[in-house]
Design an enzyme around this catalytic site. Structure first.
Site, mmCIF file in Angstrom:
data_model
loop_
_atom_site.group_PDB
_atom_site.id
_atom_site.type_symbol
_atom_site.label_atom_id
_atom_site.label_comp_id
_atom_site.label_asym_id
_atom_site.label_seq_id
_atom_site.Cartn_x
_atom_site.Cartn_y
_atom_site.Cartn_z
ATOM 1 N N CYS A 1 14.788 -10.484 -2.984
ATOM 2 C CA CYS A 1 15.025 -10.002 -4.352
ATOM 3 C C CYS A 1 14.089 -9.232 -4.919
ATOM 4 C CB CYS A 1 15.210 -11.282 -5.056
ATOM 5 S SG CYS A 1 16.730 -12.013 -3.978
ATOM 6 N N GLU A 2 13.736 -8.376 -4.813
ATOM 7 C CA GLU A 2 12.144 -7.050 -5.226
ATOM 8 C C GLU A 2 12.905 -5.782 -5.083
ATOM 9 O OE1 GLU A 2 8.464 -7.889 -5.429
ATOM 10 O OE2 GLU A 2 8.549 -9.738 -5.015
ATOM 11 N N TYR B 1 0.627 -1.289 -0.042
ATOM 12 C CA TYR B 1 0.355 -0.117 0.345
ATOM 13 C C TYR B 1 1.320 1.258 0.222
ATOM 14 C CZ TYR B 1 -2.601 -3.527 2.624
ATOM 15 O OH TYR B 1 -3.215 -4.598 2.406
#
Ligand code: LLP
Length: 453
Positions: A383-384, A357
């Protein structure tokens, strides 16, 4: 170690906003110059000689004993928040139904049950938890747009307070199953009042465009069905317009719709015993100004006038949200070309709200350190690029420092996952000087224990 990671961090400072969930991602680009260092700590947490405490226990002691990342909850903060709701009704017949989804640990449920709380559930699983915690099924309301046959069967056999029904198909299914069981199902119809709750679109529930509830006209038809059926009994009416509400007016608007409908139904011989205004006021993540429960309930009672019905409410976040912190350790300090990153051992799988959000939660240095602050993005090891817990936070940090992400008692563990094969942290309930482990840290082997080669 490898199996202790999870979680992120970051404290203080932000410019004014109306809700903690940002309306646009641009707020994460706000300038660091707007940041201050005031920790603004909620009930249950304070600084003693520069060290963050949960009740009478220093957070570093919890980290030493139980490792990080770690969810830490203050029992007294939960009790105080619950009692504030109770007191707000000032003698009016009422039932506070804690929304289990916010934090469903059975120790939290048991604590609330011991205070007399009812429960708002949205699945058979949540009903199972309430029962495991010793909750009273007669104080359970069952919400949700898609109840399965098995869940309805379970709830009927358990004998809950009522089903909050959201469609004609659901009502027909409940009638069928109740008939087969020889039971009479207590029914409340959830009205969609088409009111703008002025919150984040993902958690706004009371607009026509949302999947929840039915219109007033459709509700009248459904109540007629309940009146004509020997397996259904109309007992209440309810609505829910959204979460993290910071204003009273949308509640009052929806309550006025409910009142009109109750009067119309009464004139047709359908008398209901309770009115469930849904939940909940938001909490202060930063500097939001939130009306008090007392203010809300007295405005609701004014709006209801001479309607003397039992009042139900379904608060989740306001009872547990600010009673919890996610404790995490800085593993790596990394200076990028344009940004400084503090990589912590908590991540988006432990606290999804910032990623999902763009929610802002206060991140506090657990032990104040001398030196000039640096502006950090607090990120996890997942890993983002979406794996952040806080952006542009002004902190004085070195590797090994602890951070506490405040406001993590609601929708934190509850929305956690094992993404990246990360075992979930332990949960600790602190009461005075005692730390109860209310959920053990997962072991990595647990994560594939039910998989088969
Ligand atoms: N009753 C119903 C029917 C609900 O749908 C909800 C929340 C509640 C009660 C409790 O609302 P609360 O008191 O916690 O505001 N994951 C989001 C929040 C989702 C809320 C969904 N419904 C977040 O982290 O902000």
């Amino acid at each position: 170690s490898l199996y202790r990671s999870d979680a992120g961090a970051e404290p203080r400072v932000r410019t004014a906003r109306r809700t903690s969930i940002s309306r646009s991602k641009t707020r994460h680009c706000e300038l660091a110059s707007s940041m201050s260092n005031k920790p603004n700590l909620p009930n249950g947490f304070d600084l003693r000689q520069g060290t963050l405490m949960c009740e009478d226990i220093a957070m570093p002691e919890l980290a030493n004993r139980f490792s990080t990342p770690l969810y830490v909850y203050s029992q007294s903060a939960i009790v105080t928040a619950f009692n504030e709701w109770r007191a707000a009704f000032e003698g009016a017949r009422h039932l506070v139904c804690y929304a289990v989804k916010a934090n469903s640990n059975i120790a939290v449920l048991k604590l609330l049950a011991s205070l007399g709380s009812g429960f708002d559930i949205v699945s058979g699983g949540e009903l199972g938890r309430v029962l495991a915690a010793g909750g009273d099924p007669q104080k359970v309301v069952f919400s949700g747009v898609g109840k399965s046959m098995a869940e309805i069967d379970f709830a009927l056999k358990t004998g809950i307070r009522c089903f909050n029904v959201e469609s004609a198909s659901e009502l027909a299914l409940i009638e069928k199953i109740a008939g087969q069981l020889g039971k009479v199902a207590p029914i409340s119809i959830r009205i969609n009042p088409d009111v703008d709750a002025k919150t984040h679109p993902y958690i706004s529930t009371g607009l026509k465009a949302n999947k929840f509830g039915v219109s007033a006209d459709a509700a009248i038809d459904l109540y007629r069905v309940t009146q004509d059926s020997s397996s259904l009994r109309p007992v209440g009416i309810d609505c829910h317009i959204g979460s993290q509400l910071t204003e009273i007016e949308p509640f009052i608007e929806s309550v006025s719709h409910l009142r009109n409908l109750v009067l119309t139904l009464g004139s047709q011989g359908i008398d209901l015993t309770h009115i469930d205004i849904g939940g909940d006021l938001g909490i202060r993540y930063d500097d939001e100004s939130i009306p008090s429960p007392k203010h809300l309930i007295s405005a609701v009672r004014d709006q209801l006038g001479d309607l003397s019905m039992e009042l139900l409410i379904e608060p989740g976040r306001s009872i547990v949200g600010n009673a919890g912190a996610l404790l995490t350790e800085v593993m790596v300090i990394k200076a990028g070309e344009t940004k400084h990153f503090a990589v912590v051992d908590a991540a988006m799988n432990d606290l999804l709200r910032p990623a999902l959000y763009s929610a802002w939660q206060n991140i506090v240095e657990v032990e104040k350190r001398e030196g000039n602050p640096t502006i950090f993005d607090i990120v996890g090891p997942v890993c983002e690029t979406g794996d952040f817990l806080g952006k542009d936070r002004s902190l004085t940090l070195v590797e090994g420092d602890l951070l506490a992400i405040m406001g993590s008692g609601a929708y934190s563990f509850a929305m956690s996952s094992n993404y990246n094969t990360r075992p979930r942290p332990a949960e600790i309930l602190v009461s005075g000087g005692i730390a109860h482990v209310i959920r053990e840290r997962e072991q990595v082997e647990d994560l594939w224990a039910s998989e088969r080669l």
